[in-house]
Write a protein that holds these residues in place. Structure first.
Motif, short mmCIF file in Angstrom:
data_model
loop_
_atom_site.label_atom_id
_atom_site.label_comp_id
_atom_site.label_asym_id
_atom_site.label_seq_id
_atom_site.Cartn_x
_atom_site.Cartn_y
_atom_site.Cartn_z
N GLN A 58 1.09 -1.23 0.27
CA GLN A 58 -0.13 -0.25 0.19
C GLN A 58 0.98 1.67 0.16
O GLN A 58 1.72 1.05 0.72
N ASP A 59 -0.01 2.20 -0.10
CA ASP A 59 1.22 3.96 -0.56
C ASP A 59 1.44 4.08 0.26
O ASP A 59 2.40 4.36 0.80
N ASP A 60 0.76 3.89 2.02
CA ASP A 60 1.16 4.31 2.93
C ASP A 60 2.16 3.74 3.56
O ASP A 60 1.57 4.28 4.98
N PHE A 61 3.07 2.63 3.90
CA PHE A 61 3.85 1.46 4.61
C PHE A 61 4.47 2.16 5.52
O PHE A 61 4.25 1.49 6.41
#
Lengths: 275, 275
Positions: A58-61
């Motif tokens: 996901q983008d906001d790891f």
């Protein structure tokens, strides 16, 4: 799952070993490590906060993720050599993010080959606000437990049923046996996570204000600032039947539970304030 | 800190953009993204749960860590172009682990060059237990907010004082101005963290039971299982003066706050149960 079948050097003598992970550093005297002090806090907290690392796809790891979940401690495989150690069972929607992660990463990131994803479970009971003469000595009365462990999706049907009944009855005692037994589709849609605890501790504060010595000499100031404890507690209100309810009156097991919970909570928070 | 001075494309129109990080997937209708829905939940929750990644210099780096902390939303730099966006302020002991990490990692692990360590803040208010005919349709009434952001230690003295007063009065309204003003040593020992929110959302459930259609046809079963909502709320009890207290009677601001809080909490949880 039972303590004799997993290699784990972190537990001993019915308690968790103190390590850099679980040791209470601030106000050391408030730290507790015995199972008998940690588990009741987890079981009494109606909501558990569960943290896990974000998903790498996901983008906001970068961010850890917290989910509020329902759960409690349990021990499915009763073992004659059991020293009282328990796991934590949580339930949630079967395709939620934490369930998917636990399934996808059966043995990632972990210590000593344990299975599951690393999580932290936090249970907090707030028992009062401690109002000292100066705000910087304000505090809270609380019972807090934190557990670190590995979350796995439980696939074994008897263990799943054990956990569902356990979690239901931990919230409302005797509820499970007084409901319509779930059908196969319903059972399938409920995911159960078991967290094998690697390390845990509790931290408890009870008592009245702690004041600076200088402040106690200042009687003029002391007549102007109220100092003491405002107890706090979670209570249950009068149960409200659903419009579709056909049960006549209120079942005794619910009435008794609400009454006992409320009495116990009031007594504990008042006693903690007076210590 | 103010929205016009940081490059941030994630906020718009007085709310947080929906991304994979903050979007409510299960029961989408319960998701809320506007500031006006997210912030009051954070401010009303007496305890915030804050998760961060473990410290790499410790044994058990694998685990996320949750701390229960006191805090609330705030906006130190009032900006005429402010669209209502706020940060979260937390306070804690100055040499606690999260404070040390935030100081040591001013710009690690983060997105778009923001400063601080990535954290998740969770605020949960439990409003009731929803008891359906079968345990798998049980639920809770709740208001929950989750915020992802970067935590930094605040060093600026005016902002630190702003936050200390804000957090004190958020817990007990008007308390700050009715206490002895902290001295320099006391101020120094209190650490303040500011979390600049990258993304956030709220999730709210209110209402009575939701039953399976098949169950509503089974009147025999319905007469045997009680279905409805048991409201729950946090209440404050009678304030107990400390043995050292010299203030005569109870200050009005404390009496009023306890009474108003308790009335509001009872009303909300009962209304939520009846919807």
């Amino acid at each position: 799952m039972s303590p004799t079948t997993t290699e784990d050097s972190t537990s001993s003598n019915h308690g968790y070993a103190k390590t850099s992970l679980n040791t209470v550093n601030r106000y050391r005297g408030r730290g507790q490590y015995e199972y008998q002090h940690v588990y009741p806090i987890i079981d009494e907290a109606p909501i558990l906060h569960v943290a896990f690392h974000g998903s790498p796809d996901q983008d906001d790891f970068a961010f850890p993720v917290i989910l509020p979940m329902l759960g409690c401690t349990g021990n499915f495989e009763e073992d004659p050599n059991n020293d009282g150690r328990r796991s934590i069972y949580l339930h949630g929607y079967v395709s939620s993010r934490i369930m998917r992660l636990s399934r996808k990463n059966p043995a990632s990131n972990n210590i000593a080959g344990a299975e599951g994803i690393p999580v932290c479970v936090s249970a907090t009971l707030m028992d009062g606000i401690v109002l000292a003469l100066t705000p910087n000595h304000h505090s809270c009365n609380y019972r807090s437990a934190v557990a670190f462990g590995y979350a796995q999706v439980v696939e074994d049907e008897p263990e799943r049923l054990y956990a569902m009944e356990l979690i239901t009855n931990n919230l409302v005692p005797e509820r499970w046996q007084h409901t319509r037994y779930p059908n196969k589709t319903e059972l399938k849609s409920t995911g159960i996570l078991r967290i094998d605890i690697h390390s845990a501790s509790a931290k408890v504060r009870a008592g009245t204000t702690g004041e600076a010595r200088e402040d106690l000499k200042d009687e003029t100031m002391r007549t102007k600032v109220w100092a003491g404890v405002v107890p706090s507690r979670m209570v249950y209100g009068t149960p409200l039947p659903a419009p579709t309810n056909m049960f006549p009156g209120m079942p005794e097991y619910i009435e008794d539970w609400v009454e006992e919970w409320n009495e116990k909570a009031e007594r504990y928070s008042a006693e903690a304030a007076g210590l």
